[in-house]
Every structure is written in structure tokens, then in C-alpha cells.
Motif scaffolding. Structure first.
Motif, PDB file in Angstrom:
ATOM      1  N   UNK A 192     -22.864  55.338 -19.353  1.00 56.84           N
ATOM      2  CA  UNK A 192     -23.251  53.994 -18.899  1.00 56.84           C
ATOM      3  C   UNK A 192     -23.172  52.993 -20.035  1.00 56.84           C
ATOM      4  N   UNK A 193     -22.563  51.834 -19.779  1.00 56.21           N
ATOM      5  CA  UNK A 193     -22.420  50.790 -20.789  1.00 56.21           C
ATOM      6  C   UNK A 193     -23.621  49.853 -20.720  1.00 56.21           C
ATOM      7  N   UNK A 194     -24.207  49.557 -21.892  1.00 58.90           N
ATOM      8  CA  UNK A 194     -25.346  48.669 -21.942  1.00 58.90           C
ATOM      9  C   UNK A 194     -24.865  47.226 -21.854  1.00 58.90           C
ATOM     10  N   UNK A 195     -25.367  46.478 -20.892  1.00 57.40           N
ATOM     11  CA  UNK A 195     -24.968  45.081 -20.732  1.00 57.40           C
ATOM     12  C   UNK A 195     -26.095  44.182 -21.226  1.00 57.40           C
ATOM     13  N   UNK A 196     -25.740  43.160 -22.003  1.00 56.10           N
ATOM     14  CA  UNK A 196     -26.710  42.229 -22.529  1.00 56.10           C
ATOM     15  C   UNK A 196     -27.052  41.198 -21.460  1.00 56.10           C
ATOM     16  N   UNK A 197     -28.329  41.178 -21.059  1.00 55.03           N
ATOM     17  CA  UNK A 197     -28.763  40.261 -20.011  1.00 55.03           C
ATOM     18  C   UNK A 197     -28.858  38.846 -20.559  1.00 55.03           C
ATOM     19  N   UNK A 198     -28.294  37.895 -19.841  1.00 58.88           N
ATOM     20  CA  UNK A 198     -28.390  36.492 -20.205  1.00 58.88           C
ATOM     21  C   UNK A 198     -29.857  36.068 -20.081  1.00 58.88           C
ATOM     22  N   UNK A 199     -30.339  35.235 -21.004  1.00 59.00           N
ATOM     23  CA  UNK A 199     -31.767  34.917 -21.065  1.00 59.00           C
ATOM     24  C   UNK A 199     -32.335  34.438 -19.737  1.00 59.00           C
ATOM     25  N   UNK A 200     -31.632  33.526 -19.076  1.00 63.17           N
ATOM     26  CA  UNK A 200     -32.132  32.993 -17.824  1.00 63.17           C
ATOM     27  C   UNK A 200     -32.136  33.986 -16.675  1.00 63.17           C
ATOM     28  N   UNK A 201     -31.479  35.121 -16.856  1.00 64.96           N
ATOM     29  CA  UNK A 201     -31.448  36.161 -15.826  1.00 64.96           C
ATOM     30  C   UNK A 201     -32.407  37.301 -16.137  1.00 64.96           C
ATOM     31  N   UNK A 202     -33.114  37.184 -17.261  1.00 65.61           N
ATOM     32  CA  UNK A 202     -34.067  38.208 -17.671  1.00 65.61           C
ATOM     33  C   UNK A 202     -35.455  37.834 -17.157  1.00 65.61           C
ATOM     34  N   UNK A 203     -36.017  38.606 -16.221  1.00 63.34           N
ATOM     35  CA  UNK A 203     -37.331  38.253 -15.658  1.00 63.34           C
ATOM     36  C   UNK A 203     -38.452  38.279 -16.691  1.00 63.34           C
ATOM     37  N   UNK A 204     -38.230  38.923 -17.846  1.00 67.20           N
ATOM     38  CA  UNK A 204     -39.252  39.011 -18.884  1.00 67.20           C
ATOM     39  C   UNK A 204     -39.076  37.955 -19.975  1.00 67.20           C
ATOM     40  N   UNK A 205     -38.075  37.107 -19.835  1.00 69.38           N
ATOM     41  CA  UNK A 205     -37.818  36.104 -20.864  1.00 69.38           C
ATOM     42  C   UNK A 205     -38.977  35.124 -20.966  1.00 69.38           C
ATOM     43  N   UNK A 206     -39.406  34.829 -22.200  1.00 71.81           N
ATOM     44  CA  UNK A 206     -40.487  33.861 -22.397  1.00 71.81           C
ATOM     45  C   UNK A 206     -40.029  32.669 -23.231  1.00 71.81           C
ATOM     46  N   UNK A 207     -39.555  32.918 -24.468  1.00 71.08           N
ATOM     47  CA  UNK A 207     -39.214  31.802 -25.342  1.00 71.08           C
ATOM     48  C   UNK A 207     -38.218  32.250 -26.405  1.00 71.08           C
ATOM     49  N   UNK A 208     -37.351  31.326 -26.843  1.00 66.15           N
ATOM     50  CA  UNK A 208     -36.411  31.629 -27.920  1.00 66.15           C
ATOM     51  C   UNK A 208     -36.018  30.339 -28.637  1.00 66.15           C
ATOM     52  N   UNK A 209     -35.785  30.473 -29.935  1.00 71.58           N
ATOM     53  CA  UNK A 209     -35.308  29.361 -30.764  1.00 71.58           C
ATOM     54  C   UNK A 209     -33.913  29.676 -31.273  1.00 71.58           C
ATOM     55  N   UNK A 210     -33.040  28.658 -31.325  1.00 72.93           N
ATOM     56  CA  UNK A 210     -31.729  28.811 -31.952  1.00 72.93           C
ATOM     57  C   UNK A 210     -31.163  27.434 -32.265  1.00 72.93           C
ATOM     58  N   UNK A 211     -30.098  27.409 -33.058  1.00 70.47           N
ATOM     59  CA  UNK A 211     -29.380  26.172 -33.376  1.00 70.47           C
ATOM     60  C   UNK A 211     -28.031  26.188 -32.677  1.00 70.47           C
ATOM     61  N   UNK A 212     -27.537  25.004 -32.320  1.00 66.38           N
ATOM     62  CA  UNK A 212     -26.248  24.902 -31.642  1.00 66.38           C
ATOM     63  C   UNK A 212     -25.440  23.744 -32.221  1.00 66.38           C
ATOM     64  N   UNK A 213     -24.143  23.750 -31.906  1.00 62.56           N
ATOM     65  CA  UNK A 213     -23.311  22.587 -32.187  1.00 62.56           C
ATOM     66  C   UNK A 213     -23.445  21.602 -31.028  1.00 62.56           C
ATOM     67  N   UNK A 214     -22.621  20.569 -31.018  1.00 62.02           N
ATOM     68  CA  UNK A 214     -22.757  19.532 -29.991  1.00 62.02           C
ATOM     69  C   UNK A 214     -22.170  19.930 -28.635  1.00 62.02           C
ATOM     70  N   UNK A 215     -21.663  21.151 -28.536  1.00 67.08           N
ATOM     71  CA  UNK A 215     -21.226  21.692 -27.246  1.00 67.08           C
ATOM     72  C   UNK A 215     -22.258  22.657 -26.675  1.00 67.08           C
ATOM     73  N   UNK A 216     -23.366  22.815 -27.376  1.00 66.54           N
ATOM     74  CA  UNK A 216     -24.416  23.727 -26.917  1.00 66.54           C
ATOM     75  C   UNK A 216     -24.161  25.180 -27.258  1.00 66.54           C
ATOM     76  N   UNK A 217     -23.163  25.429 -28.117  1.00 61.73           N
ATOM     77  CA  UNK A 217     -22.829  26.801 -28.513  1.00 61.73           C
ATOM     78  C   UNK A 217     -23.675  27.193 -29.723  1.00 61.73           C
ATOM     79  N   UNK A 218     -24.226  28.392 -29.707  1.00 64.83           N
ATOM     80  CA  UNK A 218     -25.064  28.844 -30.819  1.00 64.83           C
ATOM     81  C   UNK A 218     -24.274  28.842 -32.117  1.00 64.83           C
ATOM     82  N   UNK A 219     -24.896  28.276 -33.150  1.00 66.29           N
ATOM     83  CA  UNK A 219     -24.239  28.140 -34.443  1.00 66.29           C
ATOM     84  C   UNK A 219     -25.334  28.108 -35.499  1.00 66.29           C
TER      85      UNK A 219
END
Length: 307
Positions: free
Chosen positions: A31-58
Motif C-alpha cells: 500500500x502506498x502512503x498518500x499525503x492528505x491535503x490539509x483541508x481534507x484532513x479531519x484532524x487538521x487544526x493549524x499550520x504556519x508557512x511562507x509563500x510567494x505571490x502565487x500562494x506556493x509554499x516557499x
């Protein structure tokens, strides 16, 4: 080469081939482990990150973002304002005291009024505009207690309702909400650039200074799935690398950033959005680190706690 050696090599080659085939089958069938997108994770609470002006993590992105789920049982919220006394303190007549003094971002997120149940905040962002009397100008309510200014009914505000975690709701609108439970934690702002899912260029409404000079901004957006995005865009932040797709933006350009963050992290579509105080005010704090701070007094701050 003898017949015996040839036979041995043939058997060895066949054995290695079978083993390789078995490993390949085993790898393909595992079985391949799939990384759940944050908004699709029922246990998601909070996260911090930086992005460029396209909203891509950087890692060196100019946009410092905090995304969170208001319904998470792991989170709690509070609003703080600059006071010379304890928050929620009353005078001899039983009225709430409101004696304002100027406080900068690092002070207002670390004073005795910034704690909740003895805990320091996990995250904080500057919010309301401040008057010459050091009083916040808009609608500010901290856990049901009002610390509002003269524009409380004219400007929009952002807030998280009270109630059980699963009942919490994020709102952006002008004035007090009809349902009292929604008037629990609110902070003022000005410049509503998303309304019911539609982006609006608000530069004409804000005027020359807000759209041509004070380009560093702090803001909040709510998606149609109920998630919240807090964002500060400021070139004075540390550890950033400016480029044509990673620079300070005017208010009419924030749709690309916010919509990119929402799409990439499966948060839904941006439904409502509002600016906080810009100019000398933007500040963002997360997990014991201040990522952005200017040096003007702060009208109010929105605080997030992790249980």
C-alpha cells in the motif's frame, strides 16, 4: 568453461531473476502512503508557512500565512487591546474599565492580558486601526467583553464565535452579528476585498496612501469550507528573497495569493476577505517566534491558543 560451471551460472541467474521479480511484485502490491491535503484532513487544526505571490509554499516567501480550522477542539481564541490594567477589570460601580495606552505588537502579545488559562498564545496577528487617543477604532470584543471604537458599526470586523468547538464559525461583516454567540471574539479592520466569493479592487475606496504608499499589509480571509487564512505581506520580514513573484503587493493583487493558498491546501474557495491595519502596524507571531513586526502602536490583536 566446464558444463558444470555453465549449469551453476544458469541456476544462479534464474534464482536472482526470480528474487528480483518477487521484490518488484511485493513493492508494487504494498500500500502506498498518500499525503492528505490539509483541508481534507479531519484532524487538521493549524499550520504556519511562507509563500510567494502565487500562494506556493516557499521558505523565503514574503507572504507569511497561518491557516486554521476554527472548529478544531485543540484551538481556542481571544482578543487583546492596549490597556493600562487587566483585561475584563471592573471599576467600583461594576463597569468594565477601558483605560487605553499605546502598546506595540511585541508588548500586546506578551503582556498579562495576552494569556488564556495561564497559557501564552501560539499565534497572533495585528488587527484594528488605532486612534490618536490609543483607542481601537472598530468593533473589538474579547470573549464577550466589548472594547470597541467609534467606527464599530461602520467598518467590517473578523471574528470566531463562542460555543462548543464543533459549533464555532468564522465571520466577516460590518457591525454586531444578529446571533449573540457570533459576538464572542471580534477584531476590527477596514477594506473588505472579498464579499460572497467575489473579489473587489478596493483601492478607490481606500485612497492614495493605502494603495500607493503603505503596501505592507495584514489581512484575513474565510473560505466556503469555513477555514481561515491569516496573512502578512511585508518586505521588512526576515529571511525573504524578493523577486517579481515574491514582493510587496497592492490590495488589488491579493486574490492570486489567497486563492493559491486555498487551492493548494484544499481549503475551498475564498468567500470573505478583509484588511487589517497596514502601514506601521502589521505583525505576525507563531510558535514563540515573531516573523513580522513594525513599530507603530496596535489597536487590537487576534490571538490563537493550542490546548
Amino acid at each position: 568453461m566446464s558444463v558444470k560451471k555453465i549449469g551453476f551460472l544458469a541456476v544462479f541467474t534464474i534464482t536472482i531473476g526470480l528474487l528480483s521479480g518477487c521484490k518488484e511484485i511485493e513493492a508494487n502490491s504494498a500500500p502506498k502512503l498518500s499525503k492528505t491535503c490539509l483541508g481534507e484532513d479531519p484532524k487538521f487544526s493549524i499550520e504556519f508557512f511562507q509563500t510567494n505571490d502565487r500562494g506556493e509554499k516557499y521558505a523565503k516567501g514574503i507572504n507569511h500565512a497561518i491557516i486554521f480550522n476554527p472548529k478544531s477542539a485543540l484551538l481556542d481564541f481571544k482578543v487583546n487591546v492596549g490597556l493600562s490594567h487587566k483585561l475584563y477589570a471592573k471599576d467600583a460601580r461594576g463597569n468594565f474599565r477601558r483605560e487605553y495606552i499605546p502598546k506595540q505588537f511585541h508588548e500586546i502579545i506578551a503582556d498579562e492580558n495576552s494569556t488564556l488559562a495561564g497559557q501564552r498564545p501560539l499565534a497572533a496577528i495585528n488587527a484594528d486601526y488605532i486612534g490618536t487617543d490609543n483607542k481601537p477604532q472598530g468593533l473589538n470584543i474579547s470573549r464577550g467583553v466589548d472594547y470597541s471604537g467609534a467606527f464599530k458599526n461602520r467598518r467590517s470586523s473578523f471574528g470566531i464565535s463562542g460555543g462548543k468547538p464543533e459549533e464555532r464559525k468564522a465571520t466577516i461583516q460590518a457591525g454586531r452579528r444578529e446571533a449573540n454567540i457570533l459576538n464572542y471574539n471580534l477584531v476590527g479592520g477596514n477594506g473588505r476585498f472579498y464579499r460572497q466569493g467575489k473579489f473587489k479592487d478596493i483601492c478607490e475606496d481606500l485612497g492614495e496612501f493605502a494603495c500607493k504608499q503603505a503596501t505592507n499589509r495584514s489581512m484575513v480571509a474565510i473560505t466556503n469550507k469555513g477555514y481561515v487564512i491569516l496573512l502578512v505581506n511585508d518586505s521588512k520580514a526576515s529571511n525573504i528573497e524578493l523577486s517579481p513573484v515574491n514582493q510587496e503587493l497592492l490590495p488589488d493583487k491579493f486574490d492570486d495569493v489567497l486563492e493559491g493558498i486555498a487551492r493548494i491546501n484544499c481549503l475551498g474557495k475564498i468567500e470573505e476577505g478583509m484588511l487589517f491595519d497596514g502601514g506601521m502596524s502589521p505583525g505576525l507571531y507563531y510558535n514563540q517566534k515573531t516573523y513580522v513586526e513594525n513599530f507603530g502602536p496596535i489597536g487590537s490583536v487576534f490571538l490563537i491558543y493550542k490546548k
